[in-house]
Design a protein around this motif. Sequence first.
Motif, short mmCIF file in Angstrom:
data_model
loop_
_atom_site.label_atom_id
_atom_site.label_comp_id
_atom_site.label_asym_id
_atom_site.label_seq_id
_atom_site.Cartn_x
_atom_site.Cartn_y
_atom_site.Cartn_z
N SER A 27 -8.99 7.59 -7.04
CA SER A 27 -8.48 8.26 -5.85
C SER A 27 -8.61 9.77 -6.03
O SER A 27 -8.61 10.28 -7.15
N CYS A 28 -8.75 10.48 -4.91
CA CYS A 28 -8.87 11.93 -4.92
C CYS A 28 -7.78 12.55 -4.06
O CYS A 28 -7.50 12.05 -2.96
N GLY A 29 -7.18 13.62 -4.55
CA GLY A 29 -6.23 14.39 -3.77
C GLY A 29 -6.88 15.65 -3.25
O GLY A 29 -8.09 15.70 -3.00
N ASN A 30 -6.09 16.70 -3.10
CA ASN A 30 -6.62 17.99 -2.68
C ASN A 30 -7.69 18.47 -3.65
O ASN A 30 -8.82 18.76 -3.28
N ALA A 31 -7.35 18.53 -4.95
CA ALA A 31 -8.27 19.05 -5.96
C ALA A 31 -8.08 18.36 -7.30
O ALA A 31 -8.36 18.92 -8.34
N HIS A 32 -7.59 17.12 -7.27
CA HIS A 32 -7.47 16.36 -8.52
C HIS A 32 -7.90 14.92 -8.28
O HIS A 32 -7.83 14.43 -7.14
N TYR A 35 -1.74 15.38 -1.78
CA TYR A 35 -2.19 16.77 -1.91
C TYR A 35 -1.96 17.26 -3.33
O TYR A 35 -2.87 17.81 -3.96
N ASP A 36 -0.77 17.06 -3.88
CA ASP A 36 -0.47 17.50 -5.24
C ASP A 36 0.52 16.56 -5.92
O ASP A 36 1.38 16.98 -6.69
N SER A 37 0.43 15.27 -5.59
CA SER A 37 1.24 14.25 -6.25
C SER A 37 0.40 13.00 -6.40
O SER A 37 -0.67 12.87 -5.78
N SER A 38 0.88 12.06 -7.24
CA SER A 38 0.06 10.88 -7.54
C SER A 38 0.95 9.65 -7.72
O SER A 38 2.08 9.75 -8.22
N PHE A 39 0.39 8.49 -7.34
CA PHE A 39 1.05 7.20 -7.53
C PHE A 39 0.08 6.23 -8.21
O PHE A 39 -1.11 6.22 -7.89
N LEU A 40 0.62 5.44 -9.13
CA LEU A 40 -0.07 4.27 -9.66
C LEU A 40 0.86 3.10 -9.37
O LEU A 40 2.02 3.11 -9.79
N ILE A 90 -7.00 14.96 2.81
CA ILE A 90 -6.96 16.43 2.88
C ILE A 90 -8.33 16.98 3.25
O ILE A 90 -8.53 18.19 3.31
N SER A 91 -9.30 16.15 3.50
CA SER A 91 -10.68 16.62 3.68
C SER A 91 -11.05 16.75 5.16
O SER A 91 -10.45 16.12 6.03
N VAL A 92 -12.06 17.56 5.42
CA VAL A 92 -12.57 17.74 6.78
C VAL A 92 -14.06 17.37 6.81
O VAL A 92 -14.85 17.96 7.53
N HIS A 93 -14.42 16.40 5.99
CA HIS A 93 -15.76 15.81 6.08
C HIS A 93 -15.63 14.30 5.97
O HIS A 93 -14.62 13.78 5.48
N VAL A 94 -16.64 13.58 6.44
CA VAL A 94 -16.57 12.13 6.52
C VAL A 94 -17.93 11.53 6.19
O VAL A 94 -18.97 12.15 6.44
N GLN A 119 0.84 -1.20 0.00
CA GLN A 119 0.00 0.00 0.00
C GLN A 119 0.87 1.24 0.00
O GLN A 119 1.98 1.24 0.53
N ILE A 120 0.38 2.31 -0.64
CA ILE A 120 1.02 3.63 -0.58
C ILE A 120 -0.02 4.63 -0.09
O ILE A 120 -1.14 4.67 -0.61
N SER A 121 0.33 5.40 0.92
CA SER A 121 -0.56 6.46 1.40
C SER A 121 0.21 7.76 1.42
O SER A 121 1.33 7.83 1.98
N THR A 122 -0.34 8.78 0.79
CA THR A 122 0.38 10.04 0.69
C THR A 122 -0.53 11.21 1.07
O THR A 122 -1.71 11.24 0.74
N GLY A 123 0.02 12.15 1.82
CA GLY A 123 -0.74 13.32 2.27
C GLY A 123 -0.08 14.60 1.81
O GLY A 123 0.32 14.73 0.66
N TYR A 124 0.09 15.55 2.71
CA TYR A 124 0.72 16.82 2.35
C TYR A 124 2.19 16.85 2.76
O TYR A 124 3.06 17.15 1.96
#
Length: 597
Positions: A310-315, A370-375, A196-200, A50-55
Amino acid sequence: MNEILFFGRNQYPTLIKNETETTIIKPIQFKFENENENENENENEKQIKQISTGYFGTTFLFKNGKAIEYLNENDSNQNPQKIQIEENIQKVTVGYENEAILTKEGNIFSKGYNINPKNPNKFINISSLIEDTNDRIIEDIVSGESSIYLLTSNKNVYGIGSNEYGQLGFDSKTLPKTEKPILIMKNVSKIFSGNISVHVFLLNSNQELFGCGYNGYGQLGLGESRKEEKIQKLTKIQNIPKGEIIDIQCGVIYSIMLIENQNQNQNPKRKLYSCGFANFNGLGKNEDTYEFTEIKSSLFENDDNIIDFSCGNAHSLILTSKEKLFGFGLNNLCQLGTGNINNQSIPIQIEIPKLRFNEDISNYHISCGYDSSFLYYSPFSFSNLEEDLIKLFRRKEFCDISFKTKNGEIIEAHKLILKYRLNQNQNEIEKLKEIISNKSIKESNQIFEMIYSNNSKINPKLYSEIKEIINSNEKIEETMKRIYLNENENEKYFIIERKEKQYKFHKLILIMRSELYRGMFLYVTEDKSNKVTDYSELSNKSFQIFEYWIYSNQIKEEIQITQEIIDELKIGIDYFQLNQTNPNLIDLLINKFNNQN
């Protein structure tokens, strides 16, 4: 070896050291700095799970239960570093300013300013802080921007961290944050949020969806009349598209839902629905929507299906069964991998290198930061219980049923577990044989993984072929998990004491061996000592026969049976209530004894 593609921001932290560019404009192969070290290590041990990425960071989890994290390079001592947790890691989740890991033992270790403000870089066991000691075994974790959500084995959800926008389901004025997990909701099957979200969103066992947190742009899908900034109480989401909710991914001001529709005469079809703010923010549409509506595109062909998204900050990124990658949303740092910095309000196809494992595209996954991506490539993995069951029941010496693929390869399995998973019906086993006989060894293995694990993330076509014959009764599996995940390690086993040596029989095995699922189940759950001394005087040969039969339902061909052995083994049959099994051990012994004489 690992197959990982990376694109987007390459700084804070710097993930690819030999790249001078701060942004990677197109997908390129990602390699770890020590990729060629430890050549003698088992390949599976080095395989990414697994890969998990944040800010501020990205964490890589390997199948051996170890993980490394790349953190903000402002702290050079922590870039990268191994996560120093003694327990085997099963899942990692990285938020904006927090990180959490789930271990095989069902514990959660976490760090971050909203979790441990006095020492934010130190992992602490937050599951041990749950007040109800019977609710401390964790099955899943999800990170929000500054909150962490825990799903327990009792199907309760707890939250810890920030509650600034009511994302923990409480009034933010009276509870702005919490450093101890608090109960949010009971009877939950899945948690959905975003790093990056503040809703669930929380999904209950009746497929009812509830949400809370920031909703200033309608990202909770409550409708235009409920476009409030803060939803501080769990609220039921109405007007959900028909079908099964497979996943929900959350950006900052939008949400995307994956729905699967079952058609009787067709393969299951998956569609994406989104709500929230549309201005280059990963919504996949040109206009704001305040309820979940379908993302439509001519790029999605009728016979193409969604494998992962998958969703990031805005992509947002989507991977389909035809090995195509699509993206939309913000692209100022090349996080879409299109080769330019043009934002995309609607889906666009992204060129990717030929995937080495393209024959099994369902094993690829996407992780947007946040502004990067992995496949990346990560073959199917099982939960703790399922891994143990597969290891046990696929031991060749204990298998008692064979399946032949269309190429003539043999797959061996255990009849008892198939009976449970195939509605206790021999006819269903025959149907399975017919299906396997027309499949390759690879497809057949995928089908057996589905049967053993109840995981439906295999090729949708294969899943549709076997779905109807799989037992949908969750009571057996949930009971087994509860027993298996007991905090006291010894309570998972019956301990047989023979002279100076102890033998452990897993309770799950004994439950499975009591095919009527009556007396043995009651005895296993009520027994306190778990110790059996009746077998202390058994001869070695008798005990070996007993052990082999327990696991395989058979008697070894080469064993010579005597009357003394039959008499010895009668001692404990009623004690274990294994007389319900078919064929019965004593009957087998007597028949074999008569044939030998």
